[in-house]
Design an enzyme around this catalytic site. Structure first.
Site, PDB file in Angstrom:
ATOM      1  N   TRP A 171      44.352  38.177  34.729  1.00 58.73           N
ATOM      2  CA  TRP A 171      44.598  38.794  35.818  1.00 58.73           C
ATOM      3  C   TRP A 171      46.374  38.425  36.232  1.00 58.73           C
ATOM      4  O   TRP A 171      46.433  37.285  36.032  1.00 58.73           O
ATOM      5  CB  TRP A 171      43.791  38.324  36.965  1.00 58.73           C
ATOM      6  CG  TRP A 171      42.239  38.692  37.033  1.00 58.73           C
ATOM      7  CD1 TRP A 171      41.493  38.241  37.938  1.00 58.73           C
ATOM      8  CD2 TRP A 171      41.610  39.323  36.041  1.00 58.73           C
ATOM      9  NE1 TRP A 171      40.415  38.622  37.823  1.00 58.73           N
ATOM     10  CE2 TRP A 171      40.455  39.415  36.546  1.00 58.73           C
ATOM     11  CE3 TRP A 171      41.869  40.207  34.866  1.00 58.73           C
ATOM     12  CZ2 TRP A 171      39.325  39.998  35.711  1.00 58.73           C
ATOM     13  CZ3 TRP A 171      41.038  40.732  34.207  1.00 58.73           C
ATOM     14  CH2 TRP A 171      39.700  40.688  34.658  1.00 58.73           C
ATOM     15  N   ASN A 177      40.357  46.099  37.449  1.00 58.81           N
ATOM     16  CA  ASN A 177      39.311  45.522  36.530  1.00 58.81           C
ATOM     17  C   ASN A 177      38.044  46.190  37.143  1.00 58.81           C
ATOM     18  O   ASN A 177      37.711  45.988  38.080  1.00 58.81           O
ATOM     19  CB  ASN A 177      39.079  44.259  36.574  1.00 58.81           C
ATOM     20  CG  ASN A 177      37.941  43.619  35.873  1.00 58.81           C
ATOM     21  OD1 ASN A 177      37.948  43.920  34.850  1.00 58.81           O
ATOM     22  ND2 ASN A 177      37.202  42.940  36.584  1.00 58.81           N
ATOM     23  N   GLU A 178      37.448  46.879  36.245  1.00 61.43           N
ATOM     24  CA  GLU A 178      36.042  47.426  36.683  1.00 61.43           C
ATOM     25  C   GLU A 178      35.806  48.050  38.178  1.00 61.43           C
ATOM     26  O   GLU A 178      35.131  47.648  39.006  1.00 61.43           O
ATOM     27  CB  GLU A 178      34.983  46.272  36.328  1.00 61.43           C
ATOM     28  CG  GLU A 178      34.998  45.790  35.122  1.00 61.43           C
ATOM     29  CD  GLU A 178      33.728  44.783  34.875  1.00 61.43           C
ATOM     30  OE1 GLU A 178      33.038  44.358  35.753  1.00 61.43           O
ATOM     31  OE2 GLU A 178      33.511  44.662  33.567  1.00 61.43           O
ATOM     32  N   GLU A 216      35.912  44.097  27.133  1.00 57.98           N
ATOM     33  CA  GLU A 216      35.037  42.833  27.622  1.00 57.98           C
ATOM     34  C   GLU A 216      33.768  42.938  26.852  1.00 57.98           C
ATOM     35  O   GLU A 216      32.924  44.048  26.891  1.00 57.98           O
ATOM     36  CB  GLU A 216      34.668  42.857  29.140  1.00 57.98           C
ATOM     37  CG  GLU A 216      35.982  42.456  29.834  1.00 57.98           C
ATOM     38  CD  GLU A 216      35.405  42.263  31.232  1.00 57.98           C
ATOM     39  OE1 GLU A 216      34.267  42.177  31.696  1.00 57.98           O
ATOM     40  OE2 GLU A 216      36.557  42.620  32.271  1.00 57.98           O
ATOM     41  N   TRP A 250      34.389  38.077  26.200  1.00 57.79           N
ATOM     42  CA  TRP A 250      34.523  37.125  27.626  1.00 57.79           C
ATOM     43  C   TRP A 250      33.587  35.968  27.778  1.00 57.79           C
ATOM     44  O   TRP A 250      32.526  36.324  27.619  1.00 57.79           O
ATOM     45  CB  TRP A 250      34.094  38.063  28.710  1.00 57.79           C
ATOM     46  CG  TRP A 250      33.992  37.578  29.932  1.00 57.79           C
ATOM     47  CD1 TRP A 250      33.275  36.621  30.550  1.00 57.79           C
ATOM     48  CD2 TRP A 250      34.951  38.043  31.182  1.00 57.79           C
ATOM     49  NE1 TRP A 250      33.477  36.485  32.079  1.00 57.79           N
ATOM     50  CE2 TRP A 250      34.784  37.034  32.286  1.00 57.79           C
ATOM     51  CE3 TRP A 250      35.995  38.786  31.089  1.00 57.79           C
ATOM     52  CZ2 TRP A 250      35.479  37.356  33.219  1.00 57.79           C
ATOM     53  CZ3 TRP A 250      36.941  39.047  32.336  1.00 57.79           C
ATOM     54  CH2 TRP A 250      36.577  38.297  33.265  1.00 57.79           C
TER      55      TRP A 250
END
Length: 614
Positions: free
Chosen positions: A163, A309-310, A435, A481
């Site tokens: 991140w 992210n997601e 991921e 992950w």
């Protein structure tokens, strides 16, 4: 942000770094609606707030800190950073060091590039921890980050995803719209330069869907154009992802769930939220790294930006019925904005890759029916002109798939996306398996259970990726992950998904990394790019490890003429095709420990000063 089928949404528990404590973490799986009611009573009893705990020891300096907050200082470069040896970089090397998409695949240095690496979203947070905190080995967080990236490179991994922000106010980053804490920024600088030092490439994500701090919900709460909050956020101090229990029970719980779901979706259309995001993107792209002097836009250590992210814009709620269109418009606007500021780096979404209404024939491959109600539409989203490659995430544990069905699901999940990616109306785009992982609870973190439950998932996932590469399908590689980063004494850094260096899974990862390394380094740069063809050389007498440039090997590799018996270039080209040699595009990449020609790197004098290099 979950309701109805969305109770099962999302990725793994992604908790911020924190010192050891006696509190139990909330479980991460997204509980299906049918069993949520039974679980609520238990889950509500689990504390989710994270206090600022008292640190017990002093570290080498002897200076005591009363709290974790006081020990967040950022890296001390005079003590934490050791520069690499001088690396001369030609104009051609600099130009070709940025990742590109060419003919359905990644290309870097005029040859194929495959990612083999890991997620470690909390690297910036780790780098912020002072050497005076109660850390493993009495090291600073920056030293721990350095050791972590060095060990990853030594195992052949080449890419890390992280991140470009932090996830809790304990580790301050963007403290208000457009206002940044220099400790966080310098820690990000440090991680990027340390990755470069060890030959690792970096994917940076601008914002996270799940965590409140520096995440989607905080941007909406910062906004002056969004409605003022009328209900307190249940997410501000939450560790881990939200579960059904976070909203409470009964009509009040249902009301809170609907309120938060609707408010969360405002991020994709609210004027202020979009402005703040654009400003954040511009700030990072134009940041000048305080260690190496490079503007992020011009740093080839970064290979791609994740927009988010997601992402979640949940259309099951009546007021969110336009979520698919809203999210698509946001993606188009933000990818165009990012491209206008940064023509050098690739742009991707960072989503799981759920299929939507634009491809009803593909929805059979979704994990369950709820996946089409989260705002994502893989084909429609990926077709956008400024989305350079597609991402796919896989969380069969969170998606409540039976253990014996997971390997088959993963294979179909990967294969269906490669077929879809190869047949986009905008042209074929590579797929990154960005991921994947396997959840293990605390009582399952034993050698035998890791071998029985986690290793097979990694083996089957890597087998699918390797099969696709051998078949020349549009696969970009994979990132697991996650890599465990042990920072605080007494803390099991693995959590439910982390892989420790001593786990048997690491051997599976290393084998796959070696496969990817040999695939990538069996092809020299195309001769017209005016790069080199560097091979490792070992002096049998002195033991000196070095690299030699043999451009003739690249010419011979791409020619159809028969090899000459006395031509070293032809012999090396034949060895490459037979899998008996490795070639590298620059001397710097050839000499990198782990990712280069030698596990220990080249034998070179110690660095005296820092040089900017690719």
């Amino acid at each position: 942000m979950s309701a109805q089928p969305a109770d099962m949404e999302g990725g793994p528990q992604k908790s911020a770094l924190k010192p050891p404590q006696k509190q139990q973490r909330p479980p991460s799986p997204h509980i299906p609606r049918l069993i949520a009611v039974l679980a609520i009573g238990l889950l509500l009893a689990i504390p989710i707030a994270v206090p600022i705990v008292v640190m017990k020891v002093t570290g080498k300096s002897g200076k005591k800190y009363s709290s974790l907050e006081a020990a967040i200082t950022g890296p001390e470069l005079s003590k934490d950073f050791i520069p690499i040896a001088d690396e001369e970089v030609t104009t051609e090397e600099q130009k070709e060091s940025f990742l590109k998409v060419t003919d359905k695949s990644f290309e870097r240095f005029c040859r194929p590039y495959f990612t083999a690496g890991f997620n470690a979203y909390e690297l910036v947070e780790a780098a912020m921890v002072s050497r005076r905190a109660e850390t493993v080995g009495d090291r600073s967080g920056a030293q721990i980050v350095d050791d972590t990236l060095r060990q990853a490179a030594a195992r052949g991994m080449n890419t890390v995803r992280m991140w470009a922000h932090t996830t809790t106010s304990l580790y301050p980053f963007q403290v208000a719209p457009g206002k940044y804490d220099e400790r966080g920024l310098k820690s990000l600088d440090f991680v990027l330069e340390t990755a470069r030092k060890y030959g690792l490439q970096v994917i940076l994500s601008f914002i996270d869907n799940w965590k409140y701090y520096n995440g989607v919900d905080q941007y909406v709460d910062w906004s002056t154009t969004a409605p003022n909050r009328t209900m307190a956020s249940p997410f501000k101090d939450l560790m881990g992802d939200p579960t059904a229990a976070i909203y409470g029970t009964g009509p009040a719980g249902e009301e809170l769930k609907r309120y938060e779901t609707e408010r969360h979706a405002l991020f994709f259309s609210d004027p202020d939220a979009k402005k703040f995001f654009k400003n954040h993107v511009a700030f990072l792209i134009n940041r000048n790294n305080s260690i190496n002097g490079r503007v992020y836009r011009d740093d080839p250590t970064i290979i791609a930006w994740n927009l988010i992210n997601e992402p979640r814009c949940e259309s099951w709620l009546a007021s969110n019925k336009d979520c698919n269109k809203r999210f698509q418009a946001w993606l188009s606007e933000m990818s165009t904005h990012t491209r206008s500021l940064d023509p050098n780096h690739l742009i991707t979404i960072g989503s799981e890759g759920f299929y939507g209404d634009s491809t009803p024939q593909l929805m059979q491959y979704n994990p369950q029916a709820w996946a089409r109600e989260l705002g994502q539409d893989f084909v429609m989203n990926t077709n956008l002109p400024n989305i350079d490659f597609a991402t796919v995430h896989a969380w069969p544990d969170n998606w409540m798939l039976p253990q014996d069905k997971i390997p088959a699901f993963l294979d179909k999940w990967v294969q269906s996306h490669m077929i879809a990616g190869a047949n986009l109306s905008s042209g074929s785009k590579p797929i990154m398996f960005e991921e994947f992982g396997k959840r293990l609870d605390a009582n399952q973190q034993t050698e035998w259970m890791i071998q029985q439950l986690r290793d097979p998932i990694y083996q089957s996932t890597y087998a699918s990726v390797e099969k696709a590469i051998d078949a020349q399908q549009p696969i970009a590689g994979s990132l697991f992950w996650k890599l465990a980063i042990p920072v605080f004494d007494g803390q099991d850094a693995r959590g439910p998904y982390g892989v420790d260096d001593i786990d048997s899974t690491m051997a599976v990862i290393s084998d796959h990394s070696e496969f990817m390394k040999r695939k990538m380094n069996s092809v020299p740069p195309r001769p017209e790019c005016n790069l080199g063809a560097w091979f490792g050389t070992l002096d049998q007498t002195s033991g000196e490890r070095n690299c030699a440039n043999v451009p003739a090997a690249a010419s011979a590799f791409y020619t159809k003429a028969p090899a000459k018996a006395d031509d070293i270039g032809s012999k090396l080209a034949d060895d490459l095709k037979a899998g008996k040699a490795l070639v590298f595009p620059t001397k710097a990449s050839c000499c990198k420990a782990g990712t280069g020609a030698f596990p220990e790197g080249c034998t070179v004098p110690a660095a005296k000063k820092l040089r900017r290099s690719a």
